[in-house]
Scaffold this motif. Structure first.
Motif, short mmCIF file in Angstrom:
data_model
loop_
_atom_site.label_atom_id
_atom_site.label_comp_id
_atom_site.label_asym_id
_atom_site.label_seq_id
_atom_site.Cartn_x
_atom_site.Cartn_y
_atom_site.Cartn_z
N ASN A 1 0.81 -1.22 0.00
CA ASN A 1 0.00 0.00 0.00
C ASN A 1 0.84 1.27 0.00
OD1 ASN A 1 -2.48 -1.44 0.15
ND2 ASN A 1 -2.11 -1.79 2.32
N THR A 2 2.17 1.14 0.08
CA THR A 2 3.03 2.33 0.01
C THR A 2 3.06 2.84 -1.43
OG1 THR A 2 4.99 0.92 -0.26
CG2 THR A 2 4.43 1.61 1.98
N PRO A 3 3.39 4.12 -1.65
CA PRO A 3 3.20 4.74 -2.98
C PRO A 3 3.79 3.96 -4.15
CG PRO A 3 3.72 6.43 -1.36
CD PRO A 3 3.85 5.11 -0.64
N SER A 4 5.05 3.60 -4.09
CA SER A 4 5.65 2.92 -5.24
C SER A 4 5.13 1.50 -5.40
CB SER A 4 7.18 2.88 -5.08
OG SER A 4 7.73 4.16 -5.23
N MET A 5 5.01 0.77 -4.30
CA MET A 5 4.63 -0.63 -4.38
C MET A 5 3.18 -0.81 -4.80
SD MET A 5 7.36 -2.24 -3.85
CE MET A 5 6.79 -3.92 -3.68
N LYS A 6 2.33 0.15 -4.53
CA LYS A 6 0.91 0.03 -4.90
C LYS A 6 0.75 -0.10 -6.41
CE LYS A 6 -3.58 2.30 -4.21
NZ LYS A 6 -4.23 1.12 -3.61
N SER A 7 1.45 0.75 -7.19
CA SER A 7 1.33 0.69 -8.65
C SER A 7 1.99 -0.57 -9.21
CB SER A 7 1.95 1.93 -9.29
OG SER A 7 3.33 2.03 -8.97
N ILE A 8 3.02 -1.05 -8.52
CA ILE A 8 3.68 -2.28 -8.97
C ILE A 8 2.79 -3.48 -8.67
CG2 ILE A 8 5.66 -3.80 -8.59
CD1 ILE A 8 7.29 -1.26 -7.93
N PHE A 9 2.27 -3.54 -7.46
CA PHE A 9 1.45 -4.68 -7.04
C PHE A 9 0.20 -4.80 -7.91
CE2 PHE A 9 -1.64 -6.93 -4.48
CZ PHE A 9 -0.89 -7.92 -3.86
N GLU A 10 -0.41 -3.68 -8.24
CA GLU A 10 -1.68 -3.72 -8.97
C GLU A 10 -1.51 -3.78 -10.48
OE1 GLU A 10 -3.89 -0.35 -7.64
OE2 GLU A 10 -4.26 -1.18 -5.64
N ASN A 11 -0.48 -3.09 -11.00
CA ASN A 11 -0.38 -2.97 -12.46
C ASN A 11 1.01 -3.24 -13.03
OD1 ASN A 11 -3.10 -2.02 -13.32
ND2 ASN A 11 -2.65 -0.38 -11.84
N LEU A 12 1.91 -3.76 -12.19
CA LEU A 12 3.28 -4.02 -12.64
C LEU A 12 3.90 -2.77 -13.27
CD1 LEU A 12 2.92 -7.60 -14.16
CD2 LEU A 12 4.05 -6.97 -12.04
N ASP A 13 3.57 -1.64 -12.73
CA ASP A 13 4.05 -0.36 -13.26
C ASP A 13 5.22 0.12 -12.38
OD1 ASP A 13 4.49 2.06 -14.39
OD2 ASP A 13 2.51 2.90 -13.96
N PHE A 14 6.43 -0.01 -12.90
CA PHE A 14 7.62 0.38 -12.16
C PHE A 14 8.06 1.81 -12.48
CE2 PHE A 14 7.76 -4.21 -12.12
CZ PHE A 14 8.31 -4.53 -10.89
N ASP A 15 7.43 2.43 -13.46
CA ASP A 15 7.89 3.75 -13.91
C ASP A 15 7.84 4.81 -12.81
OD1 ASP A 15 8.50 2.76 -16.38
OD2 ASP A 15 6.64 3.41 -17.33
N PRO A 16 6.77 4.91 -12.03
CA PRO A 16 6.77 5.93 -10.97
C PRO A 16 7.93 5.77 -9.99
CG PRO A 16 4.55 5.10 -11.32
CD PRO A 16 5.47 4.21 -12.10
N LEU A 17 8.20 4.53 -9.63
CA LEU A 17 9.30 4.27 -8.71
C LEU A 17 10.64 4.68 -9.31
CD1 LEU A 17 10.03 1.27 -6.50
CD2 LEU A 17 11.44 1.47 -8.53
N VAL A 18 10.89 4.29 -10.54
CA VAL A 18 12.16 4.62 -11.20
C VAL A 18 12.30 6.13 -11.35
CG1 VAL A 18 13.49 4.38 -13.34
CG2 VAL A 18 12.28 2.39 -12.38
N GLN A 19 11.22 6.77 -11.74
CA GLN A 19 11.24 8.22 -11.92
C GLN A 19 11.54 8.94 -10.62
OE1 GLN A 19 11.20 9.99 -14.60
NE2 GLN A 19 11.00 12.03 -13.71
N ARG A 20 10.87 8.52 -9.54
CA ARG A 20 11.10 9.17 -8.25
C ARG A 20 12.53 8.96 -7.76
NH1 ARG A 20 5.50 8.30 -7.14
NH2 ARG A 20 5.80 6.19 -6.37
N TYR A 21 13.05 7.78 -7.99
CA TYR A 21 14.41 7.51 -7.51
C TYR A 21 15.45 8.29 -8.32
CZ TYR A 21 18.13 4.98 -5.14
OH TYR A 21 19.21 4.66 -4.36
N SER A 22 15.26 8.33 -9.62
CA SER A 22 16.24 9.02 -10.48
C SER A 22 16.25 10.52 -10.23
CB SER A 22 15.96 8.72 -11.95
OG SER A 22 14.69 9.23 -12.33
N THR A 23 15.08 11.08 -9.82
CA THR A 23 15.01 12.52 -9.55
C THR A 23 15.19 12.84 -8.07
OG1 THR A 23 12.59 12.40 -9.36
CG2 THR A 23 13.50 12.93 -11.54
N ARG A 24 15.49 11.79 -7.28
CA ARG A 24 15.69 11.94 -5.84
C ARG A 24 14.48 12.57 -5.16
NH1 ARG A 24 19.43 8.47 -5.05
NH2 ARG A 24 20.06 9.44 -3.08
#
Length: 716
Positions: free
Chosen positions: A604-627
């Motif tokens: 239920n945490t922000p990054s894992m929610k999109s991954i768990f539900e839709n296998l969408d890793f882009d938000p996580l990668v984007q947030r990490y790359s932009t710190r």
């Protein structure tokens, strides 16, 4: 002239399978900390059905061209691997130059002088050649004892030239023709050497054969029926038939459909073995082909149904719907491989005269297919994973994961079987494939072998997860720890010891892990794969930062070898499974006896929610790359902490010296010493946050809650 079985990867799928091969090589590099060349060799060995642990990995300095050697009583196989720079992707059209044959000449020189093993060759080469000499001598001695004609004794050596290219250049092809075959005598035994080039398309075709499980032929046409021609009489009842079939029909079926014809319940890795070699040797001669039906145990096939052709009481053939070979997959594959090497006139003889006993069963001919499988498989072992696939806990996990919205593949090929006919999956409560579909048209599905490996790492045993993947379903103590128990502490608290005597087993509670927790462990590994720079990305970034773009590759390598940023990135890439263990430690240390119930809350945490539900890793990668760190987005914050701890290792001169001196970097990375140091650095971080603010862009939550573990508790 008759045209027999065709071959080749479907052209429409060729580019996709090149990408599959690239991913396989990249994963081998990451997990085993290998060079691209060594990873290509390792993947090639596995794809072609050999096991590195059952031979001599001779590749290295002073290897005299021998990269991998297996020795059996019947034959010897030698791999010589040649790859090219594929950092930018595999060049499908690359042509192999004459220089690539130099090592083949060197190999043949060594083989024809077995009494003069090079004094400066490496230890593995020496051991392999001594084993080869001893085996040939043993063959000679056995024939003497049997008082047989010594002139009839022969021994085969196959040199597999594994090359990352499409074909030879014209000059190389001419030179190869002169190297292709050789014969000499040693210890009164005739030694036959055959050199076989394995080009890219050969590897791609084998991968296609293994992964084609959608009932389509090489042209992509839907095909789920094969015809077996009958020779002689048939013994049959309402649901079964026993008869001699033409062996060529099985060869043609495998060539057309690949591993799809092997029943998913028992699909197994087909490895080189004495049994397989004996089959190949037998069907390679005219006499052997005529005797084969009496020498082989036969092939057992289950199917959705069959239709006899010809007279009712004396069928001449059976048309079979969705055949599944449950016993005899080794026989089929070995016949197929031997057939390919025959000259055309010998192939015609094989088609007309080689027969094999076939036992054919329609649905419900036996109550439990597992009993049939176990009763009929006695030549080569079945993969333990598939024999466990119908155990109660595996069926239960299938249902429980479906409740989480994920398809749990408890056996090989089960997803494709489900897609083909969802009605047969009663454990899924009538769910259809679309139930598991994501917004991006992917599917939420998880392989139980992968989830087992990642859960084992998560609970604190990453070394076993990396090195004992094949033992997970074969060793009861590992299987039960993963699927039937809940550990009360992390492996760190057991000093990472997982012997059968370890208290981890006696202290664990007898209850299966929470599927949501296991799924988180798997997704954490996928997160690490997305956040750690790939080898190419790490290299390109370092070259840009250091201004090395105009320098030669050798000059770049020398500069990169001493660049801390590049080396840290390289280390991080090799520690993906270690990150899973790192997160598991944080969860156990934070949540204590509530750990198993609370881990799944990570979804239920922000990054894992999109991954768990839709296998969408882009938000996580984007947030990490932009710190762009959110205090409650625990996974990317923990990866930042992990990256810090790995960097601290590099700054530790004692650890770095050991790492640089280690002959196998992967073993050093997953050593108890390294794992303990990483987690002790994390514990030290927790103390720093407890004493005072420690300014990092990812550490706000840890600062506010005065500790790493306090922040985890507050979020979960």
């Amino acid at each position: 002239m008759d045209v027999l079985v065709s071959r080749g990867v479907p052209e429409s799928q060729r580019a996709n399978f090149v990408k599959v091969l690239e991913r396989m090589i990249a994963r081998e590099q990451d997990e085993e900390q290998l060079s691209p060349e060594a990873a290509f060799l390792s993947v090639g060995i596995a794809v072609l059905g050999f096991d590195k642990s059952e031979g001599f990995l001779t590749d290295g300095p002073k290897d005299y061209g021998l990269d991998f050697v297996t020795v059996t009583s019947e034959s010897c196989t030698i791999f010589q691997s040649k790859s090219v720079n594929f950092s930018g992707g595999i060049d499908i059209g690359f042509q192999i130059a004459p220089s690539y044959l130099d090592d083949v000449r060197q190999i043949k020189e060594v083989l024809t002088n077995l009494d003069n093993i090079p004094l400066d060759c490496n230890k593995q080469v020496s051991a392999a050649l001594v084993a080869l000499k001893n085996e040939i001598a043993r063959q000679s001695l056995q024939q003497v004892v049997a008082k047989e004609d010594r002139d009839t004794i022969s021994y085969s050596i196959s040199v597999m030239l594994l090359v990352m290219g499409e074909k030879f250049t014209p000059q190389a092809k001419t030179e190869f023709t002169m190297l292709e075959n050789a014969e000499f005598r040693y210890a009164d035994v005739t030694i036959n050497i055959t050199v076989m080039p394995i080009f890219l398309d050969d590897l791609l075709e084998e991968i296609w054969s293994q992964r084609n499980d959608d009932w389509k032929d090489r042209k992509g046409t839907k095909k789920d029926k094969v015809v077996l021609n009958v020779v002689g009489d048939v013994i049959k009842d309402a649901k079964s038939a026993i008869f001699y079939a033409k062996a060529y029909d099985f060869v043609e079926a495998f060539d057309s459909l690949g591993y799809q014809i092997f029943e998913p319940n028992v699909r197994s890795e087909i490895k080189s073995s004495k049994v397989n070699q004996a089959i190949r040797d037998t069907v390679s001669t005219r006499v052997g082909r005529r005797d084969f039906r009496h020498l082989n145990n036969g092939i057992t096939v289950v199917c959705d149904g069959y239709s006899p052709r010809g007279p009712k009481d004396a069928p001449t053939a059976f048309e079979i719907r969705k055949p599944g070979v449950v016993n005899g997959l080794q026989t089929v594959k070995s016949m197929h491989d031997a057939f390919r090497k025959l000259k055309h006139e010998e192939q015609l003889d094989f088609r007309d005269h080689c027969l094999v006993l076939c036992r054919l069963h329609q649905p419900d001919s036996v109550k439990r297919i597992e009993d049939l499988i176990k009763a009929t498989n006695n030549q080569n072992p079945m993969k333990p994973r598939n024999l466990k696939s119908n155990d109660p806990e595996q069926r239960a996990f299938e249902t429980l994961f479906a409740e989480q919205g994920w398809f749990y593949e408890r056996k090989e090929g089960s997803w494709n079987a489900f897609v083909s006919d969802a009605r047969g999956w009663k454990s899924l409560g009538g769910k259809k494939p679309d139930f598991f579909k994501t917004r991006s048209n992917g599917f939420r599905k998880i392989d139980n072998a992968e989830i087992a490996q990642n859960w084992l790492a998560f609970i604190g045993f990453s070394t076993e997860a990396i090195n004992e993947k094949r033992a997970i379903f074969a060793e009861d103590h590992l299987y039960s720890l993963i699927f039937l128990r809940r550990t009360v502490k992390h492996g760190f608290d057991y000093d990472f010891k997982l012997t059968k005597e370890s208290s981890v087993f006696s202290e664990a509670r007898e209850r299966s892990p929470d599927p949501g927790a296991m799924l988180i462990a798997h997704l954490v590994r996928e997160v690490a794969d997305r956040l750690a720079p790939s080898r190419k990305e790490n290299r390109d970034r370092a070259i840009k930062n250091l201004g090395l773009g105009s320098r030669s590759r050798d000059e770049q390598d020398r500069e990169l070898d001493v660049d801390p940023g590049y080396q840290k990135g390289k280390m991080l890439r090799g520690m993906l499974t270690l990150f899973v263990e790192f997160v598991g430690f944080v969860m156990y240390r934070s949540l204590g006896d509530r750990v198993h119930e609370r881990i799944s809350n990570l979804r239920n945490t922000p990054s894992m929610k999109s991954i768990f539900e839709n296998l969408d890793f882009d938000p996580l990668v984007q947030r990490y790359s932009t710190r762009n760190f959110d205090k409650s987005d625990l996974i990317i914050v923990l990866f930042a902490a992990f990256e810090h701890c790995v960097g601290a290792l590099y700054e530790n001169s004692s650890w770095l010296r050991g790492y640089n001196d280690a002959p196998v970097k992967n073993k050093y990375i997953y050593s108890v010493q390294t794992r303990r140091q990483v987690l002790e650095e994390l514990l030290e971080l927790d103390k720093r946050f407890g004493r005072t603010e420690w300014v990092r862009d990812w550490a706000d939550g840890f600062n506010e809650k005065k500790g790493v573990f306090n922040q985890i508790v507050s979020v979960l």
